[in-house]
Design an enzyme around this catalytic site. Structure first.
Site, PDB file in Angstrom:
ATOM      1  N   GLU A 493       0.796  -1.231   0.000  1.00 16.55           N
ATOM      2  CA  GLU A 493       0.000   0.000   0.000  1.00 16.55           C
ATOM      3  C   GLU A 493       0.826   1.278   0.000  1.00 16.55           C
ATOM      4  O   GLU A 493       0.412   2.307   0.545  1.00 16.55           O
ATOM      5  CB  GLU A 493      -0.976   0.002   1.190  1.00 16.55           C
ATOM      6  CG  GLU A 493      -1.903  -1.196   1.194  1.00 16.55           C
ATOM      7  CD  GLU A 493      -2.887  -1.202   2.347  1.00 16.55           C
ATOM      8  OE1 GLU A 493      -3.087  -0.145   2.968  1.00 16.55           O
ATOM      9  OE2 GLU A 493      -3.457  -2.271   2.628  1.00 16.55           O
ATOM     10  N   CYS A 525      -3.203  10.790  13.611  1.00 12.36           N
ATOM     11  CA  CYS A 525      -4.272  11.657  13.130  1.00 12.36           C
ATOM     12  C   CYS A 525      -4.803  11.112  11.808  1.00 12.36           C
ATOM     13  O   CYS A 525      -4.051  10.543  11.017  1.00 12.36           O
ATOM     14  CB  CYS A 525      -3.768  13.084  12.919  1.00 12.36           C
ATOM     15  SG  CYS A 525      -3.129  13.856  14.412  1.00 12.36           S
ATOM     16  N   TRP A 570     -15.840   6.044   8.966  1.00 14.73           N
ATOM     17  CA  TRP A 570     -14.631   6.860   9.057  1.00 14.73           C
ATOM     18  C   TRP A 570     -14.655   8.051   8.105  1.00 14.73           C
ATOM     19  O   TRP A 570     -13.628   8.639   7.815  1.00 14.73           O
ATOM     20  CB  TRP A 570     -13.396   5.995   8.825  1.00 14.73           C
ATOM     21  CG  TRP A 570     -13.092   5.134  10.018  1.00 14.73           C
ATOM     22  CD1 TRP A 570     -13.733   5.121  11.217  1.00 14.73           C
ATOM     23  CD2 TRP A 570     -12.048   4.159  10.128  1.00 14.73           C
ATOM     24  NE1 TRP A 570     -13.174   4.206  12.065  1.00 14.73           N
ATOM     25  CE2 TRP A 570     -12.141   3.600  11.433  1.00 14.73           C
ATOM     26  CE3 TRP A 570     -11.052   3.710   9.263  1.00 14.73           C
ATOM     27  CZ2 TRP A 570     -11.258   2.612  11.881  1.00 14.73           C
ATOM     28  CZ3 TRP A 570     -10.178   2.722   9.713  1.00 14.73           C
ATOM     29  CH2 TRP A 570     -10.284   2.182  11.001  1.00 14.73           C
ATOM     30  N   HIS A 703       0.735  -1.047  17.468  1.00  9.66           N
ATOM     31  CA  HIS A 703       0.639   0.311  17.990  1.00  9.66           C
ATOM     32  C   HIS A 703       1.671   0.587  19.072  1.00  9.66           C
ATOM     33  O   HIS A 703       1.649   1.646  19.695  1.00  9.66           O
ATOM     34  CB  HIS A 703      -0.774   0.583  18.518  1.00  9.66           C
ATOM     35  CG  HIS A 703      -1.797   0.632  17.427  1.00  9.66           C
ATOM     36  ND1 HIS A 703      -2.492  -0.490  17.034  1.00  9.66           N
ATOM     37  CD2 HIS A 703      -2.224   1.636  16.633  1.00  9.66           C
ATOM     38  CE1 HIS A 703      -3.317  -0.157  16.052  1.00  9.66           C
ATOM     39  NE2 HIS A 703      -3.173   1.115  15.795  1.00  9.66           N
ATOM     40  N   CYS A 735      -2.805  -5.347  13.159  1.00  5.80           N
ATOM     41  CA  CYS A 735      -3.293  -4.300  12.267  1.00  5.80           C
ATOM     42  C   CYS A 735      -2.213  -4.031  11.222  1.00  5.80           C
ATOM     43  O   CYS A 735      -1.178  -4.704  11.184  1.00  5.80           O
ATOM     44  CB  CYS A 735      -3.606  -3.044  13.088  1.00  5.80           C
ATOM     45  SG  CYS A 735      -4.788  -1.912  12.300  1.00  5.80           S
TER      46      CYS A 735
END
Length: 763
Positions: A493, A525, A570, A703, A735
């Protein structure tokens, strides 16, 4: 005279200054003093932005998360960080993300990082909070320094202040008892600390405190309702006036409870529950303030000021000085300032309001109530023109799209064969080993990748040059995955800025801001696209990139798409039609992409629905309707393919045990989920529900910068194998990896692949 006030303001800065300062500090490139100075500068700037209001929030600023702030204020630190040397803020970051800076870690007992706190969604938003941790022996001890420091700053700026804290019952409700004990039993220990905090604030001359109790808009068991009475009868001894604040929904069966608590004022969300306001006015005792949330703090559309005044003015006459007005919730959930968007389409821009503009709308309403509509006639006329422009715009409505939605049949959502039949064909076709390894889609978004995308956007490089550079990054990702020994590959990606924005940019019906950033967690963000009209897919969006990646390898390649429910949840979604209608439009568009990928020879397609649970209504009575159309939308997207094509989906950082049947109804061949931070707790649902398809419980917390060991991953997967047969288990991270660096990703994935091989050897 009605008073105007705000519940909370975006923290990140109009140019994401907080994000960059945090990341600079974590990398050891700047000092803690520099970070603190930037925080003080942002707070002062944001108070100036709100200066026209009667009361401003203090304490809503956070370096990571307001719930974690409250944990530190209450002295509720996980045992693993107690007693660590160094700055409090470093311990704070250790709980938030597993570590602070390398220099800070050198002073700890370990030096290699600790387990980060569990993270989950804040009610039905895309904001993530750090879950408070409890046990039967949890003790609380006040540390009001953060709040007192911000109060002192505000006083130097002559701010008309109102401290903001999370209420005790919501704080307990948001947390988890790690030992299975009754967390509500801790209320007796917690309340004296809240009382001490309120007295400390009173000693600083504070008159009003905003105490947030949003769980009042959810269904509460009797003991939790009783906890509210216990808590607020205890706290009424304080000299402080409490404004109990609710948002994100209606009070319903908690309305009488909320109105009768011994508080000085109550805030309710009139954007999501205007029909309930009359009942609140009737029930609220005559000596209490009623704060009404009039401006949508969750979306970017202008408020219809004239229509709002039509129903507000009679209430203002009845309530008089007891009326306060505000946004519905904290403005944390919207971008900061529309004035930065000079390049945004002029028509659509005229329909929008970001945080700064929402406060201006609030001021107009306040002046109209206090001085009459004539005092703001010009502003009201401009607002009316914008409302009418949007209603009659031909860019919003597409008859062909609406007709396609009308023609949807149940057959569109059905696979040709059952999972058992499909699984046999897929195993024969893909020939994957036991415990197959894969990733969730993205690989690190390096400085060079971001620089190339920006150069192309600014037309500084040609389309051919951009394509060549992106293909080079795709090849790098493919070669690294081959070298690591992963079984199912992804293209990485590199060309995608964001998992929603990338697709929205290629769909008709979306528009994009340049600086419309919103905090998701910590320094992360997102820039939600604005869904303003009917959705159409003009052309294929991913086939070229995925097809190129597949041409580089003999291993199976996953096509990566964002699902319609996540695209909806989203985005800033249009508010002039039901959300179901918009979601079905997205489903039809993304279905075309799935079929094009399959036609191009891609036999695994992952359709991410990370936000499925996020859109779940806060009250269970409303769940069925939402889940019905959400699952329908996913199935329409996914289920036009042949049996041999394997459909994956992914969900992250959501408590979904209570909707496991709906997730099973999605009928994805493989689902990947977050489980590493929660130590496989999310798999508890499988003790009572026999999940029929394949599942990849994440074993690598992406994360956190911590690198999980091979043994840790093996242990997590062995826990999973106690509930799910090994032949239906996948091994993968929690993730996508875009926020990590290659020097973290390579050793973590190396350990993951070795862990999978060990697991196979154990069979």
């Amino acid at each position: 005279m009605a008073r105007t006030h705000n519940l909370g303001y975006p923290r990140i800065g109009v140019r994401r200054e907080l994000k960059f300062a945090l990341e600079s500090y974590w990398k050891g490139q700047s000092s803690l003093d520099a970070l603190k100075e930037l925080g003080a500068e942002l707070r002062q700037r944001h108070w100036r932005d709100q200066a026209g209001l009667d009361l401003l929030p203090v304490g809503d600023f956070s370096f990571y998360d307001q719930v974690l702030d409250m944990s530190f204020t209450l002295g509720n630190l996980p045992e693993r960080v107690r007693g660590l040397q160094g700055e409090t803020l470093d311990n704070y970051f250790r709980v938030a993300r597993g570590r602070s800076t390398q220099a800070a870690e050198a002073h700890t007992r370990c030096g290699c990082g600790i387990a980060a706190g569990e993270m989950t969604k804040w009610f039905d938003t895309n904001y993530h909070y750090i879950v408070p941790e409890f046990s039967s022996d949890t003790a609380f001890k006040l540390d009001a320094s953060r709040l007192l420091d911000q109060l002192a700053e505000a006083k130097t700026q002559s701010v008309k202040l109102k401290p903001v804290i999370i209420g005790p019952v919501t704080y307990l409700a948001l947390g988890k008892a790690k030992d299975g004990s009754n967390k509500l039993a801790l209320l007796e220990r917690l309340l004296p600390v809240y009382g001490e905090l309120l007295e400390t604030l009173a000693g600083q001359g504070v008159e009003w405190v905003q105490i947030d109790e949003p769980i009042l808009v959810t269904e509460l068991a009797t003991d939790w309702q009783h906890a509210f009475n216990t808590a607020y009868h205890d706290l009424k001894a304080s000299r402080i006036k409490l404004l109990l604040t609710t948002y994100f929904g209606t009070l319903q069966d908690n309305l009488q409870l909320a109105c009768n608590l011994p508080i000085a004022g109550l805030h309710v969300d009139a954007v999501r529950g205007r029909e309930e306001i009359i009942n609140v006015v009737d029930w609220l005792p005559a000596h209490k303030v009623l704060s009404i949330g009039l401006i949508d703090g969750r979306n970017v559309w202008k408020t219809d000021l004239n229509a709002t005044l039509d129903w507000l003015e009679p209430l203002a006459t009845k309530l008089g000085e007891r009326l306060w007005i505000a946004p519905s919730c904290s403005l944390l959930h919207v971008p900061m300032d529309l004035d930065s968007e000079a390049k945004l389409d002029a028509d659509i821009r005229s329909w929008l309001a970001f945080a700064t503009q929402k406060l201006a709308e609030l001021s107009v309403l306040g002046k109209a109530i206090n001085e009459g509509r004539d005092s703001v006639a010009e502003e009201l006329a401009a607002n009316k023109a914008a409302m009418e422009s949007r209603q009659r715009s031909g860019r919003v409505h597409d008859p062909m799209v609406k007709e396609a939605v009308k023609n949807i049949t149940s057959e569109l959502g059905n696979r040709r064969s059952s999972y058992a039949e499909r699984a046999a064909k897929q195993r024969a076709h893909l020939n994957l080993p036991l415990y197959p390894t894969t990733t969730i889609g993205s690989f690190p978004q390096t400085h060079d990748i971001r620089k190339t995308r920006l150069a192309f956007k600014r037309q500084e490089i040609s389309a051919d040059e951009y394509t060549a550079r992106m293909k080079a990054e795709i090849e790098r990702a493919v070669r690294e995955q081959e070298r690591l020994g992963l079984d199912v590959l992804v293209h990485g990606e590199a060309e995608r800025n964001d998992m929603v924005e990338y697709f929205g940019e290629q769909l008709e019906g979306y528009v994009f801001s340049r600086f419309g950033w919103v905090q998701s967690y910590g320094s992360r963000c997102v820039k939600p696209p604005i869904l303003f009209g009917d959705i159409r897919r003009p052309r294929a969006m991913t086939v070229e990139w995925t097809g190129y990646a597949q041409s580089l390898t003999d291993k199976p390649m996953k096509g990566m798409l964002t699902g319609p429910v996540t695209m909806l949840n989203w985005s800033f979604v249009r508010d002039d039609q039901p959300r179901r209608e918009s979601c079905l439009q997205l489903a039809l568009a993304m279905r075309q992409e799935v079929l094009d990928l399959e036609a191009a020879g891609v036999n695994l397609v992952q359709i991410d629905e990370a936000a499925l649970r996020e859109g779940l209504p806060l009250r269970k009575a409303q769940w069925r309707d939402y889940l019905n159309w959400a699952v329908e939308s996913f199935r329409i997207t996914a289920n036009g393919v042949a049996d041999e094509t394997q459909i994956h989906t992914h969900m992250c950082y959501s408590e979904f045990n209570d909707i496991i049947e709906a997730i099973a109804a999605m009928d994805a061949d493989v689902i990947t989920i977050e489980t590493s931070r929660s130590d496989m707790e999310l798999l508890d649902a499988f003790d009572h529900f026999r999940y029929p398809n394949e599942i990849g419980p994440g074993v690598y917390d992406i994360h956190s910068p911590n690198i999980p060991s091979e043994q840790h991953m093996v242990e997590l997967m062995r826990k999973a194998a106690e509930r799910i047969p090994a032949e239906r288990l996948w091994v993968n991270p929690d993730c996508g990896l875009k926020t990590r660096q290659w020097n973290e990703v390579i050793p973590a994935l190396t350990n993951m692949v070795v862990a999978a091989r060990r697991l196979r050897a154990m069979q």
